[in-house]
Structures are given as C-alpha cells and as structure tokens.
Write a protein that holds these residues in place. Structure first.
Motif, short mmCIF file in Angstrom:
data_model
loop_
_atom_site.label_atom_id
_atom_site.label_comp_id
_atom_site.label_asym_id
_atom_site.label_seq_id
_atom_site.Cartn_x
_atom_site.Cartn_y
_atom_site.Cartn_z
N ASP A 222 0.98 -1.23 0.19
CA ASP A 222 0.03 -0.46 0.02
C ASP A 222 1.01 1.19 0.43
N LEU A 223 0.66 2.16 -1.34
CA LEU A 223 2.08 3.25 -1.25
C LEU A 223 1.66 4.27 -1.11
N ASN A 224 0.34 3.86 -0.79
CA ASN A 224 -1.04 4.84 -0.84
C ASN A 224 -0.72 6.72 -1.89
N THR A 225 -0.67 6.33 -2.35
CA THR A 225 -0.57 7.00 -3.76
C THR A 225 -1.04 5.83 -5.61
N ALA A 226 -1.54 6.62 -6.25
CA ALA A 226 -1.71 6.18 -7.21
C ALA A 226 -1.43 5.35 -8.89
#
Length: 296
Positions: A222-226
């Motif tokens: 989960d990199l918390n960015t698209a």
C-alpha cells in the motif's frame, strides 16, 4: 454565455488532464486530484450535453477535446487484453485493515492460489497472521507488514521508509526458477494538507530500489499513491506496474465498497506480467491487488 462557458471549461479540463504534473502542489490538493484523475472523464458527457443545448458546433468541438485527451491517456486501460501465457509466480498484496475482525477470512480467500502474499495493517498474532501461517510454510512479519511465501525466504531484514519505525521489509525468495528480491511497504498516508510524510517515504522507497542491484525485484504494498500521482515518478520506471501492462481496466482498490483509486501496487523488474487484477478482501476498506508473473 453558455457557449462561452462550455468552451472555457472544456479548455480547462483538457489542460488539467494533459498538464496535471505542472499544476503546483496546492496544500495537498494536487496529489488527491492526480489520484482520481481518470474520473475527470465524467465531465466530458456533461460538457457535450451543455454544448448540444447551445446548438453550437464550436462548443461541441471544444467539448470533444478533453474527451480526446482522456482517451489518449486512459483509453488503453479499457481496451487492454492481458498478455496471458505461462507464469511462474502468483503474487498479491492486501491492506487487511487494522480493525478488521474478518481479516483471517479475507486473506484465506485471497491467498488460496498465490505463491506470495504481502499484507499491511497486520495485528501481530491477529486473525490474518494466524490464517496465513496455516497456509504458507515460509513467512517474515515485521511490525504491521509481512510476507508469506510457498518458497524459502533466504535473506530478510526490516526497513524504515522514513517514518521512524519499520513499516517495510526486504526479503529474498528462492523460487524454482531463481531468486526474487521482494519489498513489502506500507508508506505514509497522503491527506489534503498533509503530504510531506508520504512524499518523504516515497523518496526513501526510490532510494532503496535505486540502490538494489538484484536482477529481479518485486515491490508489493500500500503505497498510498496512485500511478497517476507525480509522486510515483522514480518508481515507475525503473519498476513496471503489473496492472498497467497486464491488467483489465484500472484496477482500483480503494475504498472497497466503490473503488475510485489504486493505492495498492504490484511493481516489478526482471520479470514479465501475464495477468493482473483485484480481489475482494472481506471486512477491509481495501481490495487486494493480484498478479501473475513469468520469470525471465
């Protein structure tokens, strides 16, 4: 007046889509905008209806411009056919949800056909970890993240991605076709007005990948960015996004009830993605990202 409005708004939408990376970071608004960028295409039919109401050919042409820009940027995601073919490694990543009492059920369904599963927001000794321990012979949990593998993990260490405590790990998995270096990461959250910590953790992730000379690298988490967020520059490339080359559609994973963006990623180097997609994760506010890879 309506005609002029359609032309102006169409120009703004087209410019915003094509040049989103040139928009200044406005108090954290821009990363959020970039994370939901494909949804801006919903403005195109609204503009076309407004142009029709004006009965102006010029307005209609102007309304089509952002549609053409959107199609050039995102149309391939809707028309893409996964390459398929033989694969050597089935992998997945899921944010199980720290308050998810059904996390064991979630990972059981996701991991049934996988060789590797990365998990985030784990509770040590919680339902997800207990279930995965039953399903996989090899494991390496670190704080709230972990990796479970059907193949031996021959090297492992915790990582700090700029958050002051380990919320990532590096492990080397020995598969029948050779070693794969696996990173599992849960980067800092990005919220309007509070993106500095997320950006710092992305920078640290890029440094780790750049310094790694492994032939095959797999980054799960989960990199918390698209992918459309400018913050992903430096990770893609040098890594490749499995969903972008082998997925059917956008592969949105959050929020689970009606996903509008994809913070959960499977990135790789030295392999070929044959399939990619998403899977439900019972009780979590994320869906899982899954992919099949062929080792080169």
């Amino acid at each position: 007046m309506l005609k002029k409005g359609v032309v102006v708004v169409s120009a703004v939408v087209a410019a915003g889509l094509a040049g989103h990376r040139f928009i200044p970071v406005l108090g954290g608004f821009t990363p959020v905008l970039e994370s939901v960028l494909p949804w801006i295409g919903l403005l195109v039919p609204v503009l076309l209806l407004a142009a029709f109401a004006t009965r102006s050919a010029a307005a209609a042409v102007a309304a089509l411009v952002p549609g053409v820009v959107w199609a050039a940027m995102f149309g391939s995601a809707l028309m893409r056919t996964p390459p398929g073919g033989p694969s050597d490694l089935a992998v997945g990543t899921v944010n199980v949800g720290v308050r998810n009492n059904a996390s064991g059920e979630a990972v059981r369904a996701i991991a049934a056909d996988l060789d590797l599963l990365a998990a985030q927001e784990l509770t040590p000794g919680g339902p997800a970890a207990k279930q995965l321990n039953k399903m996989f012979k090899h494991r390496y949990p670190v704080s709230t993240v972990g990796l479970w593998s059907r193949y031996p993990i021959v090297d492992k260490r915790p990582l700090d991605v700029g958050m002051g405590w380990p919320r990532a790990l590096r492990a080397v998995v020995s598969t029948p076709k050779g070693k794969v270096t696996v990173y599992v990461m849960h980067l800092a959250s990005a919220r309007p007005g509070h993106t500095a910590s997320r950006d710092a953790s992305l920078t640290q992730a890029r440094k780790l990948v750049d310094a790694d000379r492994s032939e095959r690298i797999l980054l799960l988490g989960d990199l918390n960015t698209a992918t459309t967020d400018r913050g992903m520059r430096g990770l893609t490339p040098p890594l490749t996004d499995a969903q972008e080359v082998a997925g059917d559609g956008f592969g949105f994973t959050w929020p689970a009830e009606f996903p509008i963006t994809r913070p959960d990623h499977i990135l790789f180097r030295g392999m070929t993605a044959t399939e990619a997609g998403v899977a439900p994760a019972t009780g979590s506010d994320h869906r899982a990202a899954i992919a099949s890879l062929r080792l080169q």
